[in-house]
Design a protein around this motif. Sequence first.
Motif, PDB file in Angstrom:
ATOM      1  N   ALA A 154       0.827  -1.211   0.000  1.00 42.98           N
ATOM      2  CA  ALA A 154       0.000   0.000   0.000  1.00 42.98           C
ATOM      3  C   ALA A 154       0.860   1.259   0.000  1.00 42.98           C
ATOM      4  O   ALA A 154       0.355   2.361   0.186  1.00 42.98           O
ATOM      5  N   HIS A 155       2.152   1.115  -0.253  1.00 38.47           N
ATOM      6  CA  HIS A 155       3.104   2.198  -0.016  1.00 38.47           C
ATOM      7  C   HIS A 155       2.690   3.540  -0.588  1.00 38.47           C
ATOM      8  O   HIS A 155       2.797   4.573   0.060  1.00 38.47           O
ATOM      9  N   LYS A 156       2.194   3.530  -1.826  1.00 35.98           N
ATOM     10  CA  LYS A 156       1.899   4.823  -2.467  1.00 35.98           C
ATOM     11  C   LYS A 156       0.647   5.479  -1.919  1.00 35.98           C
ATOM     12  O   LYS A 156       0.397   6.644  -2.168  1.00 35.98           O
ATOM     13  N   GLN A 157      -0.164   4.712  -1.226  1.00 34.02           N
ATOM     14  CA  GLN A 157      -1.379   5.224  -0.573  1.00 34.02           C
ATOM     15  C   GLN A 157      -2.359   5.873  -1.537  1.00 34.02           C
ATOM     16  O   GLN A 157      -3.206   6.667  -1.130  1.00 34.02           O
ATOM     17  N   THR A 158      -2.245   5.577  -2.806  1.00 33.26           N
ATOM     18  CA  THR A 158      -3.286   6.001  -3.736  1.00 33.26           C
ATOM     19  C   THR A 158      -4.441   5.016  -3.628  1.00 33.26           C
ATOM     20  O   THR A 158      -4.309   3.961  -3.010  1.00 33.26           O
ATOM     21  N   LEU A 232      -4.568 -14.585  -7.387  1.00 33.44           N
ATOM     22  CA  LEU A 232      -4.937 -13.213  -7.767  1.00 33.44           C
ATOM     23  C   LEU A 232      -4.249 -12.133  -6.943  1.00 33.44           C
ATOM     24  O   LEU A 232      -4.154 -10.988  -7.371  1.00 33.44           O
ATOM     25  N   TRP A 233      -3.788 -12.500  -5.758  1.00 33.12           N
ATOM     26  CA  TRP A 233      -3.127 -11.482  -4.938  1.00 33.12           C
ATOM     27  C   TRP A 233      -1.831 -11.009  -5.575  1.00 33.12           C
ATOM     28  O   TRP A 233      -1.411  -9.875  -5.361  1.00 33.12           O
ATOM     29  N   LEU A 234      -1.199 -11.880  -6.348  1.00 28.84           N
ATOM     30  CA  LEU A 234       0.139 -11.534  -6.844  1.00 28.84           C
ATOM     31  C   LEU A 234       0.096 -10.407  -7.878  1.00 28.84           C
ATOM     32  O   LEU A 234       0.829  -9.421  -7.734  1.00 28.84           O
ATOM     33  N   PRO A 235      -0.760 -10.492  -8.896  1.00 27.85           N
ATOM     34  CA  PRO A 235      -0.861  -9.326  -9.784  1.00 27.85           C
ATOM     35  C   PRO A 235      -1.312  -8.078  -9.028  1.00 27.85           C
ATOM     36  O   PRO A 235      -0.841  -6.975  -9.326  1.00 27.85           O
ATOM     37  N   ALA A 236      -2.202  -8.265  -8.033  1.00 26.85           N
ATOM     38  CA  ALA A 236      -2.679  -7.096  -7.274  1.00 26.85           C
ATOM     39  C   ALA A 236      -1.538  -6.429  -6.527  1.00 26.85           C
ATOM     40  O   ALA A 236      -1.530  -5.216  -6.331  1.00 26.85           O
ATOM     41  N   ALA A 237      -0.547  -7.234  -6.113  1.00 26.56           N
ATOM     42  CA  ALA A 237       0.545  -6.686  -5.312  1.00 26.56           C
ATOM     43  C   ALA A 237       1.525  -5.875  -6.140  1.00 26.56           C
ATOM     44  O   ALA A 237       2.440  -5.269  -5.597  1.00 26.56           O
ATOM     45  N   MET A 238       1.348  -5.866  -7.454  1.00 30.38           N
ATOM     46  CA  MET A 238       2.320  -5.183  -8.304  1.00 30.38           C
ATOM     47  C   MET A 238       2.221  -3.667  -8.225  1.00 30.38           C
ATOM     48  O   MET A 238       3.016  -2.954  -8.823  1.00 30.38           O
ATOM     49  N   VAL A 239       1.227  -3.143  -7.471  1.00 32.88           N
ATOM     50  CA  VAL A 239       1.171  -1.695  -7.282  1.00 32.88           C
ATOM     51  C   VAL A 239       2.298  -1.227  -6.372  1.00 32.88           C
ATOM     52  O   VAL A 239       2.551  -0.037  -6.257  1.00 32.88           O
TER      53      VAL A 239
END
Lengths: 494, 498
Positions: A154-158, A232-239
């Motif tokens: 969640a680092h970017k917090q967008t 599905l979590w893995l592509p989601a984590a690419m943010v």
Amino acid sequence: MNDTTALYLAILLPLLGAVFIAALRNHPNLREAATLVTSVVLFANVCWLVASVANGATPRAANILPMPVSGLFLSLELEPLGAMFAAIASGLWIINSLYSIGYMRANKEKHQTRFYICFAIAIAAAMGIALSGDLITLFVFYEVLTLATYPLVAHKQTEEAKAGARTYLLILLSTSVFLLLFAIAWTYDVAGTVAFAQGGILDGRIENWLAPVLLACFAFGIGKAALLPVHLWLPAAMVAPTPVSALLHAVAVVKAGVFTMLKVGIYIFGIDFLEQTGASQWLAWLAGASILYASVRALAKDNLKARLAYSTVSQLSYVTLAMALATPLGALAGALQIAMHAFGKITLFMCAGAIYVASHRTQVSDLNGLARAMPITFAAFTVGALSIIGAPLLGGFWVKWEIIFAANTPEQLIFIIVMIASSMLSLAYFAPIIGRGFFLPPAQASGDATANAPKEAPLLCVLPPGISAIICIILFFQIDVLWRFLKPIFEAIP
Amino acid sequence: MFATILPAALLAQLPVLQVAIPLLAAPVCVLLGRGRWVHDFSLLVTAVVAITSLALLQLVLGGGDASYALGGFAPPWGIEYRIDPANAVILLLVSVSGFLVLLQSRTSIEAEIPKQKHPLFYTAFLLCLTGLLGVAATGDAFNAFVFLEISSLATYALVATGKSPRALTAAFRYLILGTIGASTFVIGIGLLYMATGTLNMSDLATRIPASPHHAVIQAAFALIIVGLGLKAAIFPLHFWLPNVYTFAPMVVTIFLAATATKVALYLLARFVFVIFEDASFAGMLLMPLALLAMFLASLAALQQGNVKRILAYSSIAQIGYMFFALALASTQAVAAAWLLMLTHALAKGGLFMAVAGIALQTGSSNLDDWKGIAKQMPWSAAVMVVCLLSLVGVPLTAGFVAKWSLLVAIFSTSGSIILVAVVAAASLLTLLYAGKILETIYLGTPDEQRATANLREAPLAMLVTAMLVAAMNIYFGLNGTVLSDLSNRAALALLSGF
């Protein structure tokens, strides 16, 4: 220093590092020095342990903390598989820290102290997973790893980052809290223990028809192994920022998943037991399907990191497949894949990050001609990609080789075809990236082309992928060292 | 420790002192008036009570049950106070909660309750404490009813002191329902007395099997379960609870959430396992209700926008877990139920303490008004993280200890994989609402008015107490044997005759 102390240190050092990072938050240079020093000391410590394991010792620390219910304790025990995982994770932490410093500064990211603290805690958790002597200990560190990496995703917090992090946390926590914990409690109920043991602990203790059910609870409960459909979590984590994707979502977190899968297969079920009951047959099919499905999805992704993420999903299932083949040779091939894919994929992610830093390009279709401006980055990328594809002269080759050998029985011939098809598919999704970079002319920039002309990223963003690419090559030639180290897992391997 | 310090004569009085001290102290609060002393005095009383119950627990763990004949009339004719590990643990839970809640709440009491009502408030609080302790301590069925009513009446008054006008309707609704519950309970006890001629609990246990009035006893059993089930907020008798938790003053909510339902649950367990010794009927009745509570209340929690309501529905769901464990009726499962009670008190107590702090500073308990509050109140937010993780049952927190025990107990008792799977699935819902709260307070973007407002951390006393409770959540997660040993002793004591 003795082995037990070294075991404790492997987990405590990164935590100590996190404390130093927090204390030095107002001095960025000293803070980064704390990260680097910690990673180097940790790696030295892990090397000590690896040497000890190579000499045939089994470092142990039993009964650390009492757990509830009838004498369960947290316990640590290091065997070759865990030693290899610990060495990879801690070694790559050094390289990745150099890279993080270059990347985070070049991108002027915010919340850098939080970033480095969470990173150190995540490494401590990965060490705990590698060193754990039983399922409960492993589970504890597994959860810590999930929670520690959530702020990183969640680092970017967008809004986008938050949504990705939510998916990440939800899938990983729910699968583990629901299925993995359930599977561990079930194991404890039938076997009376959850300690890892040579040859497994379930033989003769669970009815044969229930063994595949329990295995399914493990296989889907270990969400970090990214098996279809919990991938599905893995592509989601690419943010997440690219260093996070590089070390955590190509090495520490996902490898913790497949490492757990291997540990469960080898030390809880036992490869012999799996072979006799055929409990893992269905898993091999599912893993095969995962490999092909994710490869096809990767083909269709234009975003570079998304393509790499699906490639990771596919490559992780190699390990699951190798374990599910239920032969000692297959399980060892799975262990090799943990190492080979780690070096290959971290190289690719670091290159993707370097491209982003230098040119702010994220899509594959924008990469035309970029190799002329960034030759080192693209060279490293090519090496990493070829290793993943499984080309000879690169470490990844041996994995395919061994899996094909392991699957060389009439019933499992299909998996040889899966292997070959997967190689073809990975060639198909990597070739456009390399081809565009090297051979297509650069796109005509609309504005002033010379002012924004991309050039090679800062040294700290280029050197680390260069190093890991070279390691990919070394691994091809030094494979027997690794093989000899891992062999004691099975007595039967010649 | 205490056994060596305290004189033997005093040790023998401990069971009654436990209840008598707060009872006698309650009217003193009225006399003390509105000054600041009334808080300090009440705090002192709760501290003494907490120490008493600790001494009592040690006494019971070391040397067998403690019995005290009230007024010197020997049981079974006189009223007996009987302490065994099962209720000693509950006594400790109640009294320590009472102490911590008062320690935490001076500022929030001053903010929420008008000055002139303070003496009465503290009187009611101590009476409520007396009632809860009495219910747990007594070995007499009718005496249990009396104390249940003392605690209930005090609770109605406490809830009604809430600032919002809706506190009055919440208190009134609770009064009506609570009275119905108490009536069925006392009718059940009346029937038991009719059938057996005794009110002493252990005497009842020996006489019930010999009694010819089988149908009467069955009816009594049913009435008692319903009456206590209402007090314990077992689904579907739970609907008084959300409004009470939401509109009562924070200090009351914290105290009730940590203690009140657990005491009723304890008494119910005592009736089922010791007095009626018939868990099959209760199990059949309670198991489906418990499962419904786990799912429906968690789903309801997800729908709420008010943090207090989310946590209130979460309590109903957690009570479902406790009932589920009780319904399994094995030593392991009852031990798991006790563990669930203890760890839930820790987690929910800590949560409501943090909520009290944040609500005090922001003036709202709507989740929407808490967006990104973690930046302005980092410590309160950290307490919420720890306690929510404990509620979910993440390893290294106390909640995990309870959850693991529950899973293993279900396996070994019922052997039903499906049942374990259902319980594990229910716990996913906990994760959802916990995640919703955490994401809002950490990653939400505050509206402009809040972002620029000069919000400070909660007052020091509130914060430190809440952090202490959070630390306990971690300590008991790392050192799980403390609580699980206690719970095992409690379960053994309850099921010894079973």
